[in-house]
Design a protein around this motif. Sequence first.
Motif, short mmCIF file in Angstrom:
data_model
loop_
_atom_site.label_atom_id
_atom_site.label_comp_id
_atom_site.label_asym_id
_atom_site.label_seq_id
_atom_site.Cartn_x
_atom_site.Cartn_y
_atom_site.Cartn_z
N ASP A 201 -3.42 1.73 2.68
CA ASP A 201 -2.05 2.03 2.33
C ASP A 201 -1.27 0.73 2.11
OD1 ASP A 201 -0.59 4.20 1.78
OD2 ASP A 201 0.26 4.44 3.77
N GLY A 205 -0.03 -0.14 -1.61
CA GLY A 205 1.42 -0.09 -1.79
C GLY A 205 2.06 -1.45 -1.68
N GLU A 208 5.61 -1.92 -3.39
CA GLU A 208 6.70 -1.26 -2.68
C GLU A 208 6.97 -1.94 -1.34
OE1 GLU A 208 4.55 0.41 -4.38
OE2 GLU A 208 5.46 2.17 -5.33
N HIS B 419 3.58 4.14 -5.37
CA HIS B 419 2.62 4.41 -4.30
C HIS B 419 3.31 5.25 -3.24
CE1 HIS B 419 -0.63 3.72 -1.48
NE2 HIS B 419 0.28 3.52 -0.56
#
Lengths: 571, 572
Positions: A201, A205, A208, B419
């Motif tokens: 994750d 990501g 972000e 995401h």
Amino acid sequence: MKNFIWLISLMKAAVFTIGMGIFLGCLSIGSNIGLMATAGWLITTAAFHPPLYELSVAIAGVRFFGIARACLRYGERYISHDATFQLLARIRTLFYEAIEKMPAGKLEKYCSGALLERMIGDIETLQYFFLRVAAPLVIALIIAIFVGSYVYTISSQLLFCFVATLVIGGGVLPFIIYSWQQRKAKPVNTLREALKTELTDMMAGSEERAAFQLGSSARKKTNCLCCNLGKEQESIAAVSAILEGLSTFILQFASCATLLILISLLEKGNITGIEAVVIFLVLTSSLESIAPLFMLPHFWQGSVAAAGRIQTMLAQRAETKKAGFAIKNYDLAFREVSVKYDKAELAALDGLSFNVPFGRKVAIVGASGAGKTTLAKALLSLVSYDGSIMLGGREIRSYSPELTREFISVVSQDTYLFSATIEENIRLARPAATKQELASALEAAGAKKFISHFEKKMETCVGQYGRSLSGGQRQRLALARAHLKNAPILILDEPTAGLDAVTAHAVMSSALQSTKQQTVLLITHWLCDLSVMDKIIVLERGKIVEQGTQEELLTKQGSFYRMQQIQRNMI
Amino acid sequence: MMNRQLACEVKPHIGLFLLTVAGGIAGGILAVLQANEITLILEKTIFDKQGLTKVQSLFLMLALIIFCRAVGAGLTSLVAHKLAQKIKLTVRLRLIDHLLAISPVQMVELEAGAVLALVTEGVEQVEQYFTRYLPQLGMAVIVPLVILCFVFPIDLVSAGLLLGTACIIPFFMALIGHAAERMNQTQWERLSHLSAHFFDIVQGLTTLKLFGRSKEQTAVIDRMASEFRVLTMRVLRVAFLSAFVLELFSTIGTALVAVTIGLKLLYGTMTFYQAFFILLLAPEFYLPLRLLGSYFHAGMAGTAVIGKIQQVLDIVPPVRQGSTGISAGQQIGITFSNVEFAYANTAVKTLHGVTFSIAPGEKVALVGESGSGKSTVAKLALGFIKASGGSIMVNGKPLEEINYGEWLTRLAYVPQQPHLFRGTIAENICLGQAPQGEMVAAAKAAGAHDFICALPKGYDTVVGEGGRMLSGGERQRLSLARAFLRSAPLLILDEPASALDPASEEFLAHTLKKLMEGRTVLMIAHRLSTVAQADKVLFFSKGHIVESGSPKELLQKHGFYAKLIKTYRGAL
């Protein structure tokens, strides 16, 4: 147990080599025992100052055992590995034969990267069964029987001590360690998986995370997982430490007890001093054979589990063989075709009916998830379906899958290119093709130009998965394959997905322009100019919502029109 | 032989490490004492004809030594594991911290799967290195020396034999290892080639089947499988040699010592006690070396892992030293002057002296083919990468002088492929920052509220890895909701390049208009409807801005922009 028997039965194939390996293994441990025993005899006898010639055999013996030990050990390792790799080679071939026979629809499930890697890893794991489970166990048993029967002729007390050591040190203790580790392995694995998920994750990501400043919360989560993982592992380590101490104790205590028994026998006059020394050294050095047994449960579990997975794989139902028929014509007809995937709530295809007479060009369009690709899979017998699909007036289920595939070429979005030359990759479609046929196929696919720019032309290697080529080039090679195969039915399954608009346009025009006298099924979400198609079928959630020529559909201003509007907005 | 970086990790825990080695040495000394007791017992009973009762005290002593040995072995193992846990934790945390520090662009260059394996399984390999290999390395030097100290006063020749063979072993092993490595390199290459080929055939099996070529491959696989075996054995034949040398010299050493002391005993220059003591010590002398040989593999694996870890740690994270603040209410204007950029490992620059400015409140769209440098501009503004030339000014101040954390709070970023973190939808919209109350309003503004409410668990639905799958359009709307919640003066938007589902497409134009209101916008546009909302369009080609102006002007100009649109339309 079934897996165990399977593994044993596999070993039949190399029974001679395996037996040889075990024989050498026993001799190698035997020569270590021999070395220590002869040396002990030599020294004890020498202490009584006999004439030198009485010692000469022992002196030669000590030297012999010293050299033999290393050579035998080398031979044992070499031969037992050779036997193991013979077996692995056999399993690899069995494995290929099994997946080759598997229905093509199941292949995708088994031959995806990760699973395949695991399967191949499993095959590799099996070597431990032969090398670390079967061979050491048999060797330890043989040594135990030989030494045990020798000891039995001297004293039953001694035999009891010896057997007890073997059973506790080589069986009970390893088993306890193993079962304890197994119990603790669960929380460790759960934590490790959690850490993996969290890290995935974190990496996926990363944009972000950076832009929204989520670094500290990610750190907190992962650090906590790392610490907990450490704690769990520490508790395993504590028990391992206790057991390590215990095993040292048992082995050394056994030697102490042996000595005690020997001294009492000596005192009673049952044995001589020299015998006492020799027996003591024989027993202590024979304990070498139980050292590999410590890891045995670990390898046992791992290899039997791997064997289980491989066996389920090998036991998969093979593709059913059917007699071939002569096909009268290549008209296709779909009647109430439905497909529902195992776990899906909704049907992927829901009662589809339409005809495609030979030579027609039909486009099947719709958003992703509308069921377009499932339709192609059903036709290729890659998925099972309800209803019927007729080819030449006969249900395609009644043909052998090989036969249907002979009449159908497919160009899909994920073209698989083998790590070989361009020529080899294309020739796959028809190995007997002449140079000329090859050239015209490439020409028709619009691949001639880019290949001529390569230094090695057709001999250029495409790299793993054809990575050294661009997406457009790969698709052109797929088109060339289809041309070379020259089947009466051509399925173009999203041949331009993943390409940029300009390349997609170019590839699509080559695909549509060069189709000869053949049926074309074009599956696409890219709504380019489809005026060359005889019919367009619009799918939505597995159902036909519209059909007709491009002109008809555009005047109707329905679903197709709206989709094309969206497409027109894109740059 | 020892890896320096790895050794560095031990430094803070040097006490534990020394304790592990000390434990091993103590074990060695106890083994010597044990041999001594056993010899004494045998001498007393065999030669002095003493009974069991006379040697009772010796047996008690022996039992005590054995007990100490067992306790020592347990404690040593415990300490070694404790050390390994500490080091593993240190290495893991350092790796994770580093992964968090490097920029997303550097992250993309890493192979995610490999890094994942490194942090989880890879670090575990380090344990074997520290608990087995490294202490054994110390013991392999010290324990034999300790034993020599006992043998030396008794018999010079035996001590010399032991020392000599022990010195020859590492020499020969290194020699063979070196030769083997050279010979094996080509074999390993062929082996890995072979396994790649096997993998290739199996993965492409569907393709082979579709062309009816799968059966004939059975023969190929069969041939390859046997070739694999032959090659592997060729590698092992050499690889086993080093173990052979180790075994050979240690057994020959023992044999030579046995013969030497046997003869000395015969001629009366040595006592039984001395001779038997040395005989028992000989195997103990070689044991640490042999154990080192068997842990050698673990040592190599650990070294390899540490090398890989070092590769990750060698990536230099971007330095952020800016301290200037930006006041919260302030509008933002950005000026790029002559900005250049080249990615690492590429010869060609991605941006060649790009100059443009975005006035406060202005909306600028970047248009151009993929690879023309649009997203590089966005990444520069986000601070993910640093310009290699030229300057980027924010409200008249250089971007690198601005406090990076503060800069990030002033912007909202909508990536092309958002995401979703593993967690609930609510967590994914708020990202741990905004009050929950405004979340629903943001979701409504982004057109996400309706589909969220239609889910059985609504905002508490778990998404991301292992959670509910959302469509591309739904993800996009959640990403927009994040941006709404952020209420930042600058919006950096990377629009999805491929068409979403019809419902999401309808929402998109409408939502974007709302989101852009009152903000400075830097967007990479893939839709005419989005471009139409821009005040200015910058057309990128091969790292240059080749055209700029309002959307209408550019269409009339019949330049690059008009041509691009025509090509795309032509493709339809």
